[in-house]
Design an enzyme around this catalytic site. Sequence first.
Site, mmCIF file in Angstrom:
data_model
loop_
_atom_site.group_PDB
_atom_site.id
_atom_site.type_symbol
_atom_site.label_atom_id
_atom_site.label_comp_id
_atom_site.label_asym_id
_atom_site.label_seq_id
_atom_site.Cartn_x
_atom_site.Cartn_y
_atom_site.Cartn_z
ATOM 1 N N LYS A 149 -49.086 -66.964 -27.855
ATOM 2 C CA LYS A 149 -48.096 -65.929 -28.144
ATOM 3 C C LYS A 149 -47.911 -65.741 -29.647
ATOM 4 C CE LYS A 149 -45.703 -66.444 -23.758
ATOM 5 N NZ LYS A 149 -44.440 -66.670 -23.045
ATOM 6 N N SER A 185 -40.670 -65.607 -19.166
ATOM 7 C CA SER A 185 -40.471 -65.882 -20.593
ATOM 8 C C SER A 185 -40.058 -64.676 -21.433
ATOM 9 C CB SER A 185 -41.750 -66.485 -21.186
ATOM 10 O OG SER A 185 -42.825 -65.572 -21.119
#
Length: 378
Positions: free
Chosen positions: A321, A276
């Site tokens: 996140k 990611s």
Amino acid sequence: MSESRGKQPAPAATQVSPPPGAAGEPTGDGGSGRSRLRLSRRGWTLAFSAVLVVVFAMLGAFVRVPYVALGPGPTYDTLGAVNGEQVVSVEGQRTYPTGGELRMTTVSLNDDVTLFGALGLWVSGRFAIAPREEYFQPGESDEEVRRQNIQQFRDSQSNAEVAALRRLGYPVKVVVKEVVSGSPADDVLSPGDEVVAVDGRRIANEDDVIAALKGTRPGQTISLTFRHDGQPARTESVRLARHPEGTQGFVGFQPIDRADVPFDVDIALEDVGGPSAGLMFALAIVDRMTPGKLVGGEHVAGTGEISEKGQVGAIGGISFKLVAAKEAGATAFLVPEGNCAEASAQAPDGLRLIKVSDLDGAVRALENLDAGRPVPSC
């Protein structure tokens, strides 16, 4: 008179009983021995209960449960340095000064979870508890998972490099990523070989390989032109096998695009797994290799898996996140389009969400953000 009143005679029919426990007289609880036995049982009950409490406490504190804990992980500025080493650097080609931050975000995954530990993490509100089987296949060791995550991370670095350099106008080449054991290509190609042509068709990107094999049949002989370890190109003939998922011919290697440039792009970040971070690496490469400062003085965080062609894919753990980015001081966050709904529902206050679907769009969004122009939002 006073003495006679103090010594009244007892009635003749009254018997004076010895005190309880005296010789020859039974006690109300069946005797002194049985009284001691009842106290002993009570003591054993208390002792056994105490042992159970200690055993439960030991189990809760030290025995692992089949769950993992997910939470906000560390963040890294891809325009900055870690342990004194630049995260993204370019050697052999001109680069330009950068400003602000392009911060990649991660999710922490703790597999060493006890019962009490899991309860504590869940109560904190910063972590989620999930079944271990969702992240580890049956029989799969922690080391195997770690290696897979590291390989995904390295692939994301390679994809980021290709996507960034392709956007900047540099050429790409097609190389062999993997060869299937026992396949027609197994005795001909090796990982890292450059694929020049397939059955006479010039190869400019990995899609060309697929197109060249379309319509072939098992048993058909085709030619492979390739370059091994920088040597001159050579051509070999192979006989196609049956494709495991279709009727066309099967050659047995996986092609992948790689940058064809005379300089090196290095991404120096270890002990991080997963795919990611690709978007943030690609943006850092673009920023370093173009005049001007892509983010100006902004502190931007983000996430997103990236393909060699620059497409940005959705990722997992977006809520963690976002928290990590906010705590690191970011004011804007680049969100893959596929994660927008989830991100909008869980974004911390004061963190601006910018929707991206590809590298070109992400670059334009950052330029507009720096210039005060509108940007696509989740």
